[in-house]
Design a protein around this motif. Structure first.
Motif, PDB file in Angstrom:
ATOM      1  N   SER A 259       0.771  -1.268   0.105  1.00  0.00           N
ATOM      2  CA  SER A 259       0.092  -0.001   0.036  1.00  0.00           C
ATOM      3  C   SER A 259       0.761   1.178   0.141  1.00  0.00           C
ATOM      4  O   SER A 259       0.462   2.301  -0.372  1.00  0.00           O
ATOM      5  N   ARG A 260       2.087   1.195   0.416  1.00  0.00           N
ATOM      6  CA  ARG A 260       2.755   2.448   0.382  1.00  0.00           C
ATOM      7  C   ARG A 260       3.668   2.844  -0.754  1.00  0.00           C
ATOM      8  O   ARG A 260       3.548   3.946  -1.212  1.00  0.00           O
ATOM      9  N   THR A 261       4.078   1.732  -1.626  1.00  0.00           N
ATOM     10  CA  THR A 261       4.566   1.948  -2.720  1.00  0.00           C
ATOM     11  C   THR A 261       3.725   1.866  -4.054  1.00  0.00           C
ATOM     12  O   THR A 261       4.231   1.982  -5.294  1.00  0.00           O
ATOM     13  N   GLY A 340      -7.660   0.218 -18.039  1.00  0.00           N
ATOM     14  CA  GLY A 340      -6.631   1.422 -17.852  1.00  0.00           C
ATOM     15  C   GLY A 340      -6.455   1.845 -16.334  1.00  0.00           C
ATOM     16  O   GLY A 340      -6.466   2.993 -16.018  1.00  0.00           O
ATOM     17  N   ALA A 341      -6.543   0.625 -15.394  1.00  0.00           N
ATOM     18  CA  ALA A 341      -6.465   1.139 -13.958  1.00  0.00           C
ATOM     19  C   ALA A 341      -5.000   1.276 -13.639  1.00  0.00           C
ATOM     20  O   ALA A 341      -4.323   0.591 -14.066  1.00  0.00           O
ATOM     21  N   ALA A 342      -5.036   2.174 -12.778  1.00  0.00           N
ATOM     22  CA  ALA A 342      -3.539   2.676 -12.234  1.00  0.00           C
ATOM     23  C   ALA A 342      -3.444   1.426 -10.921  1.00  0.00           C
ATOM     24  O   ALA A 342      -4.336   1.027 -10.346  1.00  0.00           O
ATOM     25  N   PRO A 343      -2.327   1.452 -10.438  1.00  0.00           N
ATOM     26  CA  PRO A 343      -2.025   0.481  -9.485  1.00  0.00           C
ATOM     27  C   PRO A 343      -3.086   0.938  -8.105  1.00  0.00           C
ATOM     28  O   PRO A 343      -3.293  -0.088  -7.679  1.00  0.00           O
ATOM     29  N   GLY A 344      -3.197   2.059  -7.997  1.00  0.00           N
ATOM     30  CA  GLY A 344      -3.881   2.272  -6.731  1.00  0.00           C
ATOM     31  C   GLY A 344      -5.520   1.889  -7.010  1.00  0.00           C
ATOM     32  O   GLY A 344      -6.171   1.521  -6.036  1.00  0.00           O
ATOM     33  N   ASP A 345      -5.994   1.983  -8.056  1.00  0.00           N
ATOM     34  CA  ASP A 345      -7.236   1.671  -8.604  1.00  0.00           C
ATOM     35  C   ASP A 345      -7.458   0.013  -8.637  1.00  0.00           C
ATOM     36  O   ASP A 345      -8.516  -0.375  -8.251  1.00  0.00           O
ATOM     37  N   LEU A 346      -6.275  -0.418  -9.085  1.00  0.00           N
ATOM     38  CA  LEU A 346      -6.199  -1.980  -9.174  1.00  0.00           C
ATOM     39  C   LEU A 346      -6.362  -2.607  -7.799  1.00  0.00           C
ATOM     40  O   LEU A 346      -7.185  -3.382  -7.469  1.00  0.00           O
ATOM     41  N   VAL A 365      -2.320  -7.415   2.113  1.00  0.00           N
ATOM     42  CA  VAL A 365      -1.857  -5.927   2.028  1.00  0.00           C
ATOM     43  C   VAL A 365      -0.781  -5.601   3.134  1.00  0.00           C
ATOM     44  O   VAL A 365      -1.143  -5.969   4.024  1.00  0.00           O
ATOM     45  N   ILE A 366       0.401  -5.087   2.436  1.00  0.00           N
ATOM     46  CA  ILE A 366       1.454  -5.027   3.566  1.00  0.00           C
ATOM     47  C   ILE A 366       1.816  -3.436   3.592  1.00  0.00           C
ATOM     48  O   ILE A 366       1.295  -2.834   2.578  1.00  0.00           O
TER      49      ILE A 366
END
Length: 366
Positions: A259-261, A340-346, A365-366
């Motif tokens: 979740s941080r990167t 077209g999802a970004a990593p945060g949306d994924l 989730v780490i």
């Protein structure tokens, strides 16, 4: 050069693929009781160019104690604060089967407010284990990769970390750590990753290679193997076992999300049940400004300044895609790329699939 017959080429390809998937026991497991041991010590680094501890109580106390052992007594009323000395903690790793007289690397880290350890020398420091016994003696000149420079006005430039350094072969082993390698009638291999299938296959492979039932899986981690009692024969026996190849079991399906990167790793065997996913993005832009109203010529009006707010709403076109039953990792990646999802949306999509019961994998989730 003649071409190989088709059946020979197919056989070689099959053998090569089988060998490539198998791994050595040396890479899958380690011997029980054969482990590293951590050592820790406290010492003084001397010979610094004015970059040592300036006002640290335990550094002064350590210097008084050291000097008193050599017949130098400093009155308690006399305060000493040498800037060429720094108190440091020493830590090292004692490898298994280390014998007295061997050398190990050490790391020294400042405990006080020393600016740099560059150019310093560590005085003789005992290194103790968790049981309080001394297992090594450290001493030598430090190698510091960092650099720190400061000015009189308080400005400072630092490269890497100058308050820590290493001494290759800086400690001499004084005591050997006992281990259970030559004890008992069996040796135990512990898998790096617990797995019932890998433990069973490893025991079966050893028994098949030895031609008798000498290995037994105790649990998902440990495999006990009967070994010769003679130390020389036991070493040769372990060397023979370590080179054997075993086909490990597949790990459980997992999806790791940092979740941080924003890093997302999707493992093998991840599948989903039939589901429909849509993704969209709503962007709201608020622009604050001012409007100036000037009065007409030869009028008695006043200039008025009025705030003006401009709000714009943009929404990207979202498409719904369908995930069929039992899709593979490649299908999931392609479907997400289509949206077209970004990593945060994924992450949100994966969590929604998990809540809907359509994702057959552990979502971590780490």
């Amino acid at each position: 050069m003649r071409h190989l017959p088709q059946w020979i080429a197919a056989t070689l390809a099959l053998l090569m693929s089988a060998t490539a998937s198998a791994e050595r026991i040396k890479d899958l497991a380690s011997l029980a009781g054969v482990r590293d041991n951590q050592l820790l010590g406290y010492g003084l680094v001397v010979g610094l160019d004015g970059t040592g501890d300036s006002s640290t109580a335990f550094t002064e106390q350590s210097m008084r104690s050291m000097l008193s052992q050599y017949g130098v007594t400093i009155p308690p009323t006399v305060k000493i604060s040498p800037k060429n000395v720094a108190a440091v903690s020493i830590h090292a790793t004692l490898p298994p089967f280390s014998k007295p007289g061997q050398k190990i690397d050490i790391t020294a880290s400042s405990l006080g407010n020393a600016k740099s350890l560059r150019g310093g020398s560590l005085l003789m420091t005992p290194l103790r284990g968790a049981d309080g016994e001394v297992y090594a003696i450290a001493q030598g000149d430090l190698i510091v990769g960092g650099l720190g420079v400061s000015g009189n006005d308080g400005s400072r430039i630092a490269i890497n970390v100058p308050s820590a350094g290493r001494i290759p072969n800086g400690a001499t082993v004084e005591r050997a750590v006992p281990n259970a390698f030559n004890r008992g009638e069996a040796i135990v291999f512990n898998l790096h990753s617990p797995d019932f299938t890998t433990a069973k296959r490893m025991a079966q492979a050893i028994n098949k290679k030895l031609g008798s039932v000498q290995a037994k899986a105790l649990d998902p981690v440990s495999i006990a193997v009967k070994a010769p009692e003679d130390p020389g024969q036991r070493v040769a026996f372990v060397s023979y076992l370590e080179t054997m190849h075993v086909d490990p079991g597949h790990a459980a399906a997992k999806i790791i999300v940092n979740s941080r990167t924003g890093t997302i790793v999707v493992g093998n065997h991840v599948t989903v049940m039939p589901a429909a996913v849509t993704h969209g993005s709503l962007t709201v832009t608020i622009d604050e400004g001012v409007a100036i109203s000037q009065p007409g010529a030869f009028s008695n009006g006043e200039t008025v300044v009025a705030p003006v707010t401009d709000i714009t709403v943009e929404q990207q076109d979202s498409r719904m895609f369908k995930l069929d039953k039992g899709v593979t990792l490649n299908d999931i990646v392609q479907a997400v790329n289509q949206v077209g999802a970004a990593p945060g949306d994924l992450v949100a999509i994966l969590e929604a699939l998990k809540q809907a019961g359509a994702l057959h994998a552990q979502l971590i989730v780490i």
